[in-house]
Design an enzyme around this catalytic site. Structure first.
Site, short mmCIF file in Angstrom:
data_model
loop_
_atom_site.label_atom_id
_atom_site.label_comp_id
_atom_site.label_asym_id
_atom_site.label_seq_id
_atom_site.Cartn_x
_atom_site.Cartn_y
_atom_site.Cartn_z
N LYS A 118 -19.78 -17.53 0.13
CA LYS A 118 -21.19 -17.60 0.21
C LYS A 118 -21.96 -16.81 -0.67
CE LYS A 118 -21.25 -18.61 5.37
NZ LYS A 118 -21.67 -18.03 6.58
N ARG A 159 0.85 -1.10 -0.21
CA ARG A 159 -0.09 -0.03 -0.11
C ARG A 159 0.78 1.23 0.08
NH1 ARG A 159 -4.83 -2.19 3.99
NH2 ARG A 159 -6.07 -3.07 2.48
N GLY A 215 -12.94 -3.81 0.43
CA GLY A 215 -14.19 -3.32 0.81
C GLY A 215 -14.68 -2.20 -0.42
N GLY A 250 -9.73 -9.82 -1.49
CA GLY A 250 -8.59 -10.15 -0.61
C GLY A 250 -8.31 -11.59 -1.04
P1 ADP Z 1 -12.61 -12.60 -1.76
O1 ADP Z 1 -11.93 -12.10 -0.54
O2 ADP Z 1 -11.75 -12.45 -2.94
O3 ADP Z 1 -13.84 -11.60 -2.09
P2 ADP Z 1 -14.39 -14.46 -0.76
O4 ADP Z 1 -13.91 -14.03 0.75
O5 ADP Z 1 -15.73 -14.32 -0.97
O6 ADP Z 1 -13.27 -13.80 -1.61
O7 ADP Z 1 -14.15 -16.26 -0.93
C1 ADP Z 1 -13.02 -16.78 -0.52
C2 ADP Z 1 -13.24 -18.04 0.23
O8 ADP Z 1 -14.12 -18.91 -0.43
C3 ADP Z 1 -12.03 -18.84 0.39
O9 ADP Z 1 -11.55 -18.97 1.81
C4 ADP Z 1 -12.37 -20.09 -0.37
O10 ADP Z 1 -11.66 -21.31 0.50
C5 ADP Z 1 -13.93 -20.34 0.05
N1 ADP Z 1 -14.37 -21.30 -1.03
C6 ADP Z 1 -14.44 -21.13 -2.43
N2 ADP Z 1 -14.99 -22.34 -2.88
C7 ADP Z 1 -15.33 -23.00 -1.78
C8 ADP Z 1 -16.16 -24.28 -1.65
N3 ADP Z 1 -16.62 -24.90 -2.71
N4 ADP Z 1 -16.37 -24.68 -0.51
C9 ADP Z 1 -16.09 -24.06 0.72
N5 ADP Z 1 -15.48 -22.74 0.74
C10 ADP Z 1 -15.05 -22.50 -0.67
#
Ligand code: ADP
Ligand code: MG
Length: 398
Positions: free
Chosen positions: A199, A38, A379, A356
């Site tokens: 999710k 950063r 965010g 992230g």
């Molecule tokens: P970002 O931080 O890039 O926005 P998220 O926080 O929404 O991404 O999602 C990342 C998480 O989703 C990771 O920890 C990954 O392990 C989890 N994940 C992805 N696919 C699955 C799955 N099929 N079952 C459980 N967890 C999953």
């Protein structure tokens, strides 16, 4: 893209006090900055203004001190990191507003750089109190915002001040806004979006916004299971938000109405345990056993998704396709990321990614540098993907 002023419009800054909002919210390990990404991002703006003879006053927050002075969240703790990246000594001013701030600034000369104390030590920062923004405006002549990552918050140092001084986007902010505009604002079609992650509930607004903007919405990760369940697939023990099946159906309907094609995996990698290198099976989504979890998108689906990307000109990506931290469930994410990287290198795809875990996944795949733009803004990036206005950006609009 809505016009905003940049450093190209700032004119003669010699001897002028330029308040530059940057992101210095860096991790510390054993007293030292452990990741200076950063700080590095703000360097082009800091150097340019300093070289032009400005008195550069850096404004930033650090941690969540909630409006009170707290020595464990003083920006004095990151000074070593700032000096290392800038390559020379930088003054620390232990106030951000008031007489103490003015006295510290008074000894600075043209070209000097100083860091003001944590803006969140003042309750008026997060409440965007006009008196606090007035206080900031008193210590500077011009304002530059180079912290896209803080632009989703209407705070004194990101929004209030921009209405009180001539305001400009810094170089990192400018690059981010241009990239985001190319990805979703005024993109070259066809546009594909990859949305993955754990999710649906954390990304409902992202999905709703994207179906109206993109031609292909690729849903992977844990959230794909909820969409598969909505289509009548038995996802076994997979992560699945059964209470959001109606939401998933509403997104299918909105996509149909908007002419957006939703792509769900038709083969998946499943396991009975969520652990490194467990026994796995690659199966059609209709063959998941009651005691199995879907942990990655399967190879046939990845190949089909690669074909989708080959036919698109723009890609925006947030969220991994599988549980990429645990091998071998990084396979689909790595493969599709490599395809996107190769298409970008060949010049057929503009690729923008953020989030992230997404940045971590692209680094893991070794391709973050090949994407057109990778946002580290967390965010703010998600709120932009949700189609929300970002107060810190809006305040810069001329
Ligand atoms: P970002 O931080 O890039 O926005 P998220 O926080 O929404 O991404 O999602 C990342 C998480 O989703 C990771 O920890 C990954 O392990 C989890 N994940 C992805 N696919 C699955 C799955 N099929 N079952 C459980 N967890 C999953
Ligand atoms: Mg995450």
């Amino acid at each position: 893209m809505t016009a905003f002023k940049t450093l190209d419009d700032i004119g003669d800054v010699t001897g002028k006090r330029v308040l530059v909002r940057v992101d210095l919210n860096v991790p510390l390990f054993e007293g030292a900055v452990s990741d200076a990404t950063r700080i590095q991002a703000a360097m082009p703006t800091i150097r340019e203004l300093s070289d032009k003879g400005a008195i550069v006053l850096l404004l930033a927050h650090f941690g969540r001190p909630k409006g009170a002075k707290n020595p464990t969240q003083s920006l004095s703790l990151v000074m070593g990191g700032v000096e290392d990246v800038l390559g020379h000594s930088v003054m620390f001013i232990p106030e951000a507003v008031g007489e103490g701030a003015k006295a510290g600034i008074a000894v600075l000369a043209a070209g000097d750089v100083a860091v003001m104390e944590n803006t969140r030590f003042y309750p008026g920062e997060e409440t965007n109190d006009p008196a606090f923004a007035d206080g900031l405006a008193e210590i500077g002549d011009l304002y530059v915002n180079d912290a896209f990552s803080a632009a989703h918050r209407a705070h004194g140092s990101t929004e209030g001040i921009a209405h009180r001084l001539p305001a400009y986007a810094g170089r990192a902010m400018e690059a981010e806004l241009k990239a985001l505009d190319a990805a979703l604002g005024n993109p070259v079609h066809p546009v594909a979006a990859v949305v993955g992650g754990a999710k649906v509930s954390s990304k409902i607004d992202v999905l709703r916004n994207l179906v109206s903007k993109v031609d292909h919405l690729i849903i992977g990760g844990g959230m794909a299971n909820t969409f598969l369940a909505a289509r009548g697939v038995d996802v076994g023990k997979s992560l699945c938000e059964h209470n959001l099946v109606d939401t998933a159906n509403a997104i299918f309907d909105a996509a149909d109405a908007a002419g957006c094609t939703i792509h769900l995996p038709y083969d998946v990698v499943v396991s009975k345990e969520f652990a490194p290198n467990p026994p796995t099976r690659t199966v059609n989504v209709h063959e998941v056993a009651a005691d199995e979890m879907i942990l990655d998108v399967g190879p046939a689906a990845v190949e089909a998704l690669a074909d989708v990307l080959k036919n698109c000109r723009t890609l925006v990506w947030n969220g991994p396709l599988g549980a990429f931290e645990t091998p071998p469930f990084d396979t689909a994410t790595v493969a599709l990321a490599k395809t996107a990287a190769a298409l970008t290198r060949e010049g057929s795809l503009i690729s923008v990614a953020g989030g992230g875990d997404t940045v971590a996944a692209l680094n893991h795949a070794g391709v973050a540098g090949d994407f057109t733009f990778v946002s580290t803004a967390g965010g703010a990036f998600l709120e932009w993907m949700e189609g929300k206005a970002l107060p810190g950006v809006d305040a810069l609009k001329a």
